[in-house]
Write a protein that holds these residues in place. Sequence first.
Motif, PDB file in Angstrom:
ATOM      1  N   GLY A  27       0.797  -1.378  -0.146  1.00 49.24           N
ATOM      2  CA  GLY A  27       0.043  -0.004   0.073  1.00 49.24           C
ATOM      3  C   GLY A  27       0.799   1.290  -0.013  1.00 49.24           C
ATOM      4  N   LYS A  28       0.060   2.187  -0.172  1.00 53.13           N
ATOM      5  CA  LYS A  28       1.061   3.602  -0.209  1.00 53.13           C
ATOM      6  C   LYS A  28       1.555   4.040   1.133  1.00 53.13           C
ATOM      7  CE  LYS A  28      -1.057   6.378  -3.905  1.00 53.13           C
ATOM      8  NZ  LYS A  28      -1.972   7.684  -4.383  1.00 53.13           N
ATOM      9  N   ALA A  29       2.762   4.210   1.338  1.00 49.86           N
ATOM     10  CA  ALA A  29       3.553   4.707   2.354  1.00 49.86           C
ATOM     11  C   ALA A  29       3.412   6.196   2.387  1.00 49.86           C
ATOM     12  CB  ALA A  29       4.903   3.982   2.576  1.00 49.86           C
ATOM     13  N   THR A  30       3.755   6.636   3.687  1.00 47.41           N
ATOM     14  CA  THR A  30       3.788   8.166   4.037  1.00 47.41           C
ATOM     15  C   THR A  30       5.259   8.563   4.034  1.00 47.41           C
ATOM     16  OG1 THR A  30       1.486   8.066   4.976  1.00 47.41           O
ATOM     17  CG2 THR A  30       2.884   9.758   5.538  1.00 47.41           C
ATOM     18  N   VAL A  31       5.422   9.454   3.441  1.00 52.68           N
ATOM     19  CA  VAL A  31       6.629  10.095   3.171  1.00 52.68           C
ATOM     20  C   VAL A  31       6.519  11.718   3.941  1.00 52.68           C
ATOM     21  CG1 VAL A  31       8.484  11.173   2.110  1.00 52.68           C
ATOM     22  CG2 VAL A  31       7.536   8.957   1.322  1.00 52.68           C
ATOM     23  N   ILE A  32       7.080  11.878   5.020  1.00 54.01           N
ATOM     24  CA  ILE A  32       6.978  13.323   5.478  1.00 54.01           C
ATOM     25  C   ILE A  32       8.281  13.905   5.096  1.00 54.01           C
ATOM     26  CG2 ILE A  32       7.276  14.598   7.658  1.00 54.01           C
ATOM     27  CD1 ILE A  32       5.977  12.394   9.127  1.00 54.01           C
ATOM     28  N   VAL A  33       8.082  15.233   4.384  1.00 58.96           N
ATOM     29  CA  VAL A  33       9.429  16.121   4.107  1.00 58.96           C
ATOM     30  C   VAL A  33       9.489  16.914   5.117  1.00 58.96           C
ATOM     31  CG1 VAL A  33       9.968  17.660   2.577  1.00 58.96           C
ATOM     32  CG2 VAL A  33       8.452  15.904   1.695  1.00 58.96           C
ATOM     33  N   LYS A  59       6.250  18.656  -4.620  1.00 57.17           N
ATOM     34  CA  LYS A  59       5.425  18.583  -5.640  1.00 57.17           C
ATOM     35  C   LYS A  59       5.954  17.237  -6.695  1.00 57.17           C
ATOM     36  CE  LYS A  59       4.354  21.159  -9.939  1.00 57.17           C
ATOM     37  NZ  LYS A  59       4.519  22.344 -10.733  1.00 57.17           N
ATOM     38  N   GLU A  60       7.329  17.200  -6.682  1.00 57.17           N
ATOM     39  CA  GLU A  60       7.523  15.989  -7.580  1.00 57.17           C
ATOM     40  C   GLU A  60       7.229  14.507  -6.880  1.00 57.17           C
ATOM     41  OE1 GLU A  60       9.206  15.304 -10.529  1.00 57.17           O
ATOM     42  OE2 GLU A  60       9.031  17.362 -10.709  1.00 57.17           O
ATOM     43  N   LEU A  61       7.164  14.444  -5.566  1.00 53.45           N
ATOM     44  CA  LEU A  61       7.032  13.355  -4.838  1.00 53.45           C
ATOM     45  C   LEU A  61       5.555  13.058  -4.777  1.00 53.45           C
ATOM     46  CD1 LEU A  61       9.290  13.334  -1.617  1.00 53.45           C
ATOM     47  CD2 LEU A  61       9.748  12.580  -4.025  1.00 53.45           C
ATOM     48  N   ILE A  62       4.779  14.197  -4.922  1.00 55.07           N
ATOM     49  CA  ILE A  62       3.143  13.933  -4.931  1.00 55.07           C
ATOM     50  C   ILE A  62       2.959  13.471  -6.345  1.00 55.07           C
ATOM     51  CG2 ILE A  62       1.083  14.990  -5.257  1.00 55.07           C
ATOM     52  CD1 ILE A  62       1.959  16.913  -2.971  1.00 55.07           C
ATOM     53  N   GLY A  63       3.794  14.174  -7.371  1.00 53.55           N
ATOM     54  CA  GLY A  63       3.645  13.557  -8.598  1.00 53.55           C
ATOM     55  C   GLY A  63       3.896  12.145  -9.099  1.00 53.55           C
ATOM     56  N   GLY A  65       2.625   9.776  -7.599  1.00 56.73           N
ATOM     57  CA  GLY A  65       1.408   8.926  -7.112  1.00 56.73           C
ATOM     58  C   GLY A  65       1.768   7.624  -6.409  1.00 56.73           C
ATOM     59  N   ARG A  66       2.908   7.575  -5.924  1.00 56.48           N
ATOM     60  CA  ARG A  66       3.386   6.194  -5.082  1.00 56.48           C
ATOM     61  C   ARG A  66       3.332   6.300  -3.817  1.00 56.48           C
ATOM     62  NH1 ARG A  66       8.482   2.930  -7.626  1.00 56.48           N
ATOM     63  NH2 ARG A  66       7.303   3.236  -9.331  1.00 56.48           N
ATOM     64  N   VAL A  67       3.362   7.625  -3.175  1.00 56.31           N
ATOM     65  CA  VAL A  67       3.376   7.726  -1.848  1.00 56.31           C
ATOM     66  C   VAL A  67       2.263   8.830  -1.415  1.00 56.31           C
ATOM     67  CG1 VAL A  67       5.794   6.659  -1.620  1.00 56.31           C
ATOM     68  CG2 VAL A  67       5.191   9.136  -1.944  1.00 56.31           C
ATOM     69  N   SER A  68       2.006   8.757  -0.053  1.00 57.59           N
ATOM     70  CA  SER A  68       1.180   9.911   0.448  1.00 57.59           C
ATOM     71  C   SER A  68       2.272  10.965   1.226  1.00 57.59           C
ATOM     72  CB  SER A  68       0.447   9.458   1.422  1.00 57.59           C
ATOM     73  OG  SER A  68      -0.531   8.562   1.251  1.00 57.59           O
ATOM     74  N   VAL A  69       2.134  12.091   0.702  1.00 54.65           N
ATOM     75  CA  VAL A  69       3.197  12.993   1.139  1.00 54.65           C
ATOM     76  C   VAL A  69       2.634  14.213   2.139  1.00 54.65           C
ATOM     77  CG1 VAL A  69       4.985  14.818   0.266  1.00 54.65           C
ATOM     78  CG2 VAL A  69       4.327  12.975  -1.242  1.00 54.65           C
ATOM     79  N   VAL A  70       3.393  14.279   3.346  1.00 55.69           N
ATOM     80  CA  VAL A  70       3.097  15.179   4.427  1.00 55.69           C
ATOM     81  C   VAL A  70       4.404  16.273   4.414  1.00 55.69           C
ATOM     82  CG1 VAL A  70       2.666  15.393   6.835  1.00 55.69           C
ATOM     83  CG2 VAL A  70       1.535  13.509   5.523  1.00 55.69           C
ATOM     84  N   ASP A  71       3.582  17.614   4.491  1.00 59.04           N
ATOM     85  CA  ASP A  71       4.575  18.414   4.706  1.00 59.04           C
ATOM     86  C   ASP A  71       4.723  18.740   6.219  1.00 59.04           C
ATOM     87  OD1 ASP A  71       5.960  20.894   4.843  1.00 59.04           O
ATOM     88  OD2 ASP A  71       4.842  22.006   3.268  1.00 59.04           O
ATOM     89  N   ALA A  72       6.005  18.748   6.776  1.00 55.23           N
ATOM     90  CA  ALA A  72       6.066  18.894   8.367  1.00 55.23           C
ATOM     91  C   ALA A  72       5.537  20.158   8.611  1.00 55.23           C
ATOM     92  CB  ALA A  72       7.760  18.732   8.674  1.00 55.23           C
ATOM     93  N   MET A 187      15.291  13.716  -6.407  1.00 46.87           N
ATOM     94  CA  MET A 187      14.724  13.074  -5.136  1.00 46.87           C
ATOM     95  C   MET A 187      13.456  12.151  -5.774  1.00 46.87           C
ATOM     96  SD  MET A 187      16.389  13.835  -2.615  1.00 46.87           S
ATOM     97  CE  MET A 187      14.883  12.861  -1.450  1.00 46.87           C
ATOM     98  N   ARG A 188      13.060  12.737  -6.846  1.00 43.40           N
ATOM     99  CA  ARG A 188      11.773  11.696  -7.337  1.00 43.40           C
ATOM    100  C   ARG A 188      12.273  10.397  -7.987  1.00 43.40           C
ATOM    101  NH1 ARG A 188       7.009  12.503 -10.918  1.00 43.40           N
ATOM    102  NH2 ARG A 188       6.857  10.869 -12.467  1.00 43.40           N
ATOM    103  N   ARG A 189      13.653  10.506  -8.379  1.00 43.46           N
ATOM    104  CA  ARG A 189      14.216   9.073  -8.756  1.00 43.46           C
ATOM    105  C   ARG A 189      14.641   8.419  -7.746  1.00 43.46           C
ATOM    106  NH1 ARG A 189      16.111   9.664 -14.222  1.00 43.46           N
ATOM    107  NH2 ARG A 189      17.969   8.354 -13.848  1.00 43.46           N
ATOM    108  N   ILE A 190      15.195   8.932  -6.911  1.00 43.59           N
ATOM    109  CA  ILE A 190      15.817   8.405  -5.472  1.00 43.59           C
ATOM    110  C   ILE A 190      14.513   7.569  -4.778  1.00 43.59           C
ATOM    111  CG2 ILE A 190      16.348   8.584  -3.086  1.00 43.59           C
ATOM    112  CD1 ILE A 190      18.276  10.928  -4.173  1.00 43.59           C
ATOM    113  N   LEU A 191      13.096   8.394  -4.897  1.00 46.26           N
ATOM    114  CA  LEU A 191      12.144   7.673  -4.161  1.00 46.26           C
ATOM    115  C   LEU A 191      11.534   6.487  -5.033  1.00 46.26           C
ATOM    116  CD1 LEU A 191       8.932   9.303  -2.521  1.00 46.26           C
ATOM    117  CD2 LEU A 191       8.554   7.834  -4.673  1.00 46.26           C
TER     118      LEU A 191
END
Length: 298
Positions: A27-33, A59-63, A65-72, A187-191
């Motif tokens: 499932g989608k994991a949560t990434v906190i920036v 913006k790139e990580l959200i794009g 679609g692989r993870v849920s992104v949270v802005d600290a 960072m997108r490629r790393i993710l």
Amino acid sequence: MKLKHLLLTLILGLFAVSMPAEERGSGKATVIVDYFYAGSHVSRNDYGWIDMLRNDIIKELIGTGRVSVVDAASVSDLNYIPQGYNENSVTSRLRTLKSHGGRYVVLGDIEYVDIQRINTTNSRAVRSRDNSNNVYDARIGYNLRLIDIATGEILGQTIADPKDGSVRMSTPEKSMESVTGRAATEMRRILIDGIAITGQMLQVLDTKVKKGVEEAKTVALNVGSDNGAAAGVKFDVFTTRYIAGHKVSDKIGKVKITEVKGSDISYAIVKDGGSKILEAMRNGDKLTIKSSKAGFWD
């Protein structure tokens, strides 16, 4: 919709109940920036550029679609750490981020922010009256890491080379955009490389004959929108066997999603290994899938 496709969709829930988690699809994991730590050489006037860098990465990580992104910055009790990160503070911070549902975190250290105005002159060395010969060269010294919160493992890292400058642009904003955009793309490629989508091949939907040999043409996978799967995502296909008690996985092919049909099902075209995939499925073998590492255009 073909009858076999409809039946496949109806029984998918039964597969999901009986399969181990790694075979059901991740499932989608949560990434906190997290906030990026600004070193002593960074002026407060430049904090806005750091925010631009963070926002571009988000913006790139959200794009993907692989993870849920949270802005600290959007979480009230995830305050900025002014003293920066050392071994103890990182451990404490990861514990706090985990309590907020984070599975991964993007951490960043900013050593410097520098924007130079450079005057270019025409062939006669005469400056234009409207200063149109001025261009700007922006640089940010950064160390960005994608970290597995549970283990502390660094899954990927990008560090700015002090010799790397941006393309010289007509305004500070445009020049800085080239720097932050480059970091965000990396960072997108790393993710994509670090956080794989895993699951299982469910069924061969269609076959074709190539050079007299029948092979799988399209297949169904048990990954979908809930997993961050999207059209164009490629997967390596593996068959698993046990040798003297050891689990061994062998790559036998590659598929590419053509259509996401729902939260946990997608259709894919076979790009490589069609005959081996068809043979394995007809033999009743379980074929697992894992998203491929990012290609040049991913």
